[in-house]
Design a protein around this motif. Structure first.
Motif, mmCIF file in Angstrom:
data_model
loop_
_atom_site.group_PDB
_atom_site.id
_atom_site.type_symbol
_atom_site.label_atom_id
_atom_site.label_comp_id
_atom_site.label_asym_id
_atom_site.label_seq_id
_atom_site.Cartn_x
_atom_site.Cartn_y
_atom_site.Cartn_z
ATOM 1 N N GLY A 120 35.414 43.542 23.524
ATOM 2 C CA GLY A 120 35.172 43.321 22.096
ATOM 3 C C GLY A 120 34.538 44.526 21.420
ATOM 4 O O GLY A 120 34.357 44.535 20.196
ATOM 5 N N GLN A 121 34.133 45.557 22.188
ATOM 6 C CA GLN A 121 33.599 46.793 21.590
ATOM 7 C C GLN A 121 34.521 47.961 21.954
ATOM 8 O O GLN A 121 35.193 48.520 21.106
ATOM 9 C CB GLN A 121 32.186 47.046 22.110
ATOM 10 N N GLN A 122 34.545 48.269 23.224
ATOM 11 C CA GLN A 122 35.438 49.349 23.668
ATOM 12 C C GLN A 122 36.870 48.815 23.837
ATOM 13 O O GLN A 122 37.833 49.458 23.441
ATOM 14 C CB GLN A 122 34.929 49.887 24.999
ATOM 15 N N TRP A 123 36.964 47.591 24.417
ATOM 16 C CA TRP A 123 38.288 47.075 24.785
ATOM 17 C C TRP A 123 38.571 45.704 24.148
ATOM 18 O O TRP A 123 37.632 44.988 23.780
ATOM 19 C CB TRP A 123 38.378 46.936 26.315
ATOM 20 N N ASP A 124 39.837 45.398 24.101
ATOM 21 C CA ASP A 124 40.295 44.077 23.652
ATOM 22 C C ASP A 124 39.786 43.051 24.675
ATOM 23 O O ASP A 124 40.087 43.158 25.868
ATOM 24 C CB ASP A 124 41.842 44.087 23.602
ATOM 25 N N SER A 125 38.999 42.075 24.220
ATOM 26 C CA SER A 125 38.381 41.158 25.193
ATOM 27 C C SER A 125 39.430 40.323 25.926
ATOM 28 O O SER A 125 39.205 39.886 27.050
ATOM 29 C CB SER A 125 37.344 40.257 24.516
ATOM 30 N N ARG A 126 40.630 40.101 25.316
ATOM 31 C CA ARG A 126 41.669 39.349 26.031
ATOM 32 C C ARG A 126 42.148 40.123 27.265
ATOM 33 O O ARG A 126 42.454 39.554 28.306
ATOM 34 C CB ARG A 126 42.859 39.084 25.105
ATOM 35 N N VAL A 127 42.205 41.450 27.117
ATOM 36 C CA VAL A 127 42.648 42.262 28.261
ATOM 37 C C VAL A 127 41.560 42.260 29.340
ATOM 38 O O VAL A 127 41.844 42.146 30.538
ATOM 39 C CB VAL A 127 42.975 43.710 27.820
ATOM 40 N N VAL A 128 40.306 42.336 28.902
ATOM 41 C CA VAL A 128 39.197 42.315 29.874
ATOM 42 C C VAL A 128 39.177 40.968 30.597
ATOM 43 O O VAL A 128 38.999 40.903 31.818
ATOM 44 C CB VAL A 128 37.848 42.591 29.168
ATOM 45 N N ASP A 129 39.398 39.878 29.826
ATOM 46 C CA ASP A 129 39.454 38.554 30.466
ATOM 47 C C ASP A 129 40.564 38.502 31.512
ATOM 48 O O ASP A 129 40.386 37.961 32.599
ATOM 49 C CB ASP A 129 39.711 37.465 29.413
ATOM 50 N N ALA A 130 41.720 39.072 31.135
ATOM 51 C CA ALA A 130 42.845 39.091 32.085
ATOM 52 C C ALA A 130 42.456 39.878 33.333
ATOM 53 O O ALA A 130 42.794 39.485 34.457
ATOM 54 C CB ALA A 130 44.072 39.716 31.425
ATOM 55 N N PHE A 131 41.725 40.968 33.137
ATOM 56 C CA PHE A 131 41.280 41.780 34.277
ATOM 57 C C PHE A 131 40.465 40.924 35.255
ATOM 58 O O PHE A 131 40.690 40.954 36.460
ATOM 59 C CB PHE A 131 40.448 42.967 33.785
ATOM 60 N N PHE A 132 39.529 40.151 34.710
ATOM 61 C CA PHE A 132 38.671 39.373 35.607
ATOM 62 C C PHE A 132 39.420 38.211 36.255
ATOM 63 O O PHE A 132 39.069 37.775 37.345
ATOM 64 C CB PHE A 132 37.412 38.906 34.873
ATOM 65 N N ARG A 133 40.472 37.721 35.577
ATOM 66 C CA ARG A 133 41.258 36.653 36.199
ATOM 67 C C ARG A 133 41.990 37.154 37.448
ATOM 68 O O ARG A 133 42.222 36.407 38.373
ATOM 69 C CB ARG A 133 42.264 36.077 35.193
#
Ligand SMILES: [Fe+2]
Ligand SMILES: [Fe+2]
Length: 536
Positions: free
Chosen positions: A497-510
């Protein structure tokens, strides 16, 4: 097909109903009476034959004899073609004498006998002009009926022809709809044989694909692919011999072989049915052959079957030509991508393999985010090429292990625009450009080169951005070890939500575990690039 003429007997009842008598039917070609009312009881006066021939020639009803109160009316019978038959009736004219003596005399004068006179006495008289008008109307009606019948037959023939044409167009339409680059050649060839079998009344069909390259990725791709439908009289080797014997290969040409085939041919191929062969050709390139054997409803093949086969052969030839051209271009693109990724690695050996790992991780993220096949291909190429602009960055700055000065950082930042300029003229890599240019943008607008924010950043660039950061933080460098997982996770979480799109970060953790496995895999660039270029 010409309409069948109605039999003579078709006209007699009408004549009888209208005129109250069945007249003589005279065959003007043979000068004889072929039908007639026995009640007239006499032979036709011989000089009437000539008069009837004249009536037949002119095609209109006429009085051919007159002996008050009697009239002899000749009515041409309009069968199709030149008129051959004429109906002749003898009538009492209205206003003429009715005495039997007078009728008998008139009959005698006309050459008719006394029996005719007796019968005519009982007949109702006709006004002469009305008699002629009725006859004229009758002839006109017959002509109209004949025309209607003829038109009906033509319509039926046309309907059959249209039906055949529709089948042919429908086959060509189905074929063109399936001429996609991604279509498997063998499946397309099999489907084409099936459609041809549904459309053409043939006993069997064969299709040979010569070009091994047209059969992507198959072992032994250089051997021809030979497919058949129905009880084909030859196998693959026999088909090659047949083509040679028919002398159609140099130059490739279509040929219809109808019986009797030459004795030489039948000696080599006993029981060979009629056949048509057509090449799959595009320009000077021959890609294969199409053949049909044995007509189910006729002794020979005609031009309609040959023309359909030629059209299908031409369409398949063009498709094979396009396919070969496409694969050539895909190979070329693969070579370009390989050359560029090698150049990046050579330029910055400290980060060797970075592009490859980013590509793999980005594909995994894109898959998790529901991207389609085409987007996966694009994201893979984008991962490989995202840092291609580093080719234009000063070596000393690129390889510096210590902290960069502001000026050096500004110089490094230029790699996004340099990469864009390197690739922008490669049309096949058009989809990759937004990623190359914007993979360092940040969700909050603090990135470069344009400071785009949120949704302004191209979606695939947001994905590659996370993969890029993950690899940069997790990889070992000669001057430092890769970051521990726990710290890396914290940075990614903090930057969502700051550096990166949080949806992509969420996908990363999934799929974090899968990503770590992917990144740890040995160098696999070559097969992956090949694969992606084939699928592009
Ligand atoms: Fe970069
Ligand atoms: Fe990078």
């Amino acid at each position: 097909m010409p309409a069948a003429a109605p039999p003579l007997g078709h006209f007699l009842p009408t004549l009888g109903a209208i005129f109250g008598q069945e007249p003589w039917i005279i065959d003007t070609a043979a000068d004889r009476v072929v039908a007639g009312d026995a009640r007239l009881g006499a032979d036709v006066p011989s000089h009437w034959f000539e008069l009837c021939r004249e009536v037949a020639r002119r095609g209109s009803p006429e009085f051919i004899a007159e002996q008050e109160p009697l009239l002899a009316l000749a009515v041409p019978i309009p069968l199709l073609g030149p008129i051959q038959h004429v109906a002749v009736g003898v009538f009492r004219a209205e206003g003429g004498g009715t005495a039997s003596g007078s009728l008998a005399e008139s009959c005698r004068q006309l050459g008719l006998n006394s029996a005719a006179a007796a019968w005519l006495t009982s007949q109702a008289p006709w006004p002469a002009q009305r008699l002629l008008a009725v006859a004229q109307n009758l002839v006109q009606r017959w002509r109209s009926e004949a025309q209607v019948n003829q038109l009906g037959d033509e319509v039926a023939t046309l309907a059959v022809q249209l039906g055949n044409l529709y089948e042919e167009i429908s086959l060509l339409h189905r074929l063109t709809r399936h001429l996609r680059i991604s279509e498997n050649d063998e499946e397309l060839a099999r489907a084409t044989l099936g459609w041809l079998a549904d459309t053409l009344p043939v006993e069997s069909l064969a299709l040979e694909l010569i070009s091994g390259q047209a059969r992507q990725g198959e072992a032994g791709a250089d051997s021809p692919l030979f497919l058949t439908q129905g009880n084909c009289p030859v196998d693959g080797a026999g088909f090659r011999r047949l083509l040679k014997r028919l002398a159609v290969v140099e130059p490739p040409r279509m040929r219809i072989v109808n019986p009797p085939a030459s004795t030489e041919l039948t000696a080599d191929f006993p029981g060979l049915p009629p056949l048509v062969v057509a090449p799959l050709v595009e320009g000077e390139h021959l890609f294969g052959w199409l053949a049909v054997f044995g007509h189910r409803h006729a002794a020979e093949f005609g031009s309609s079957e040959a023309s359909l086969l030629a059209s299908v052969g031409a369409l398949l030839g063009i498709h094979c030509g396009n396919l070969a051209l496409y694969r050539e271009q895909a190979d070329m693109l693969g070579s370009v991508v390989r050359a560029l990724t090698s150049a990046i690695d050579a330029k910055d050996p400290y980060t060797c393999g970075h592009s490859d790992r980013v590509a793999r991780v980005a594909v995994a993220l894109a898959g998790e985010l529901g991207c389609n096949r085409q987007q996966l291909d694009t994201v893979y190429l984008s991962g490989l090429l995202h840092d291609v602009g580093k080719i234009g960055i000063d070596d000393q700055v690129l390889r510096k292990s210590g902290r960069l000065t502001d000026a050096e950082f500004e110089h490094i930042k230029l790699h996004t625009d340099i990469g864009y300029r390197i690739l922008r003229d490669l049309k096949q890599l058009g989809d990759v450009l937004p990623v190359v240019r914007h993979h360092h943008e940040a969700w909050d607008g603090s990135g470069y080169p344009q400071g785009l924010t949120g949704e302004q950043i191209p979606p695939l660039a947001r994905i590659v951005s996370v993969a890029d950061a993950f690899d940069a933080m997790s990889s070992d460098r000669p001057y430092r070890k890769g970051m521990p997982d726990q710290r890396l996770d914290a940075i990614l979480r903090g930057g969502a939500g700051q550096q990166w799109d949080s949806r992509v970060v969420d996908a990363f953790f999934r799929i974090r575990d899968k990503i770590r496995r992917l990144a740890a895999r040995a160098e696999e660039r070559e097969p992956l690039v090949d694969e992606i270029c084939r699928l592009a």
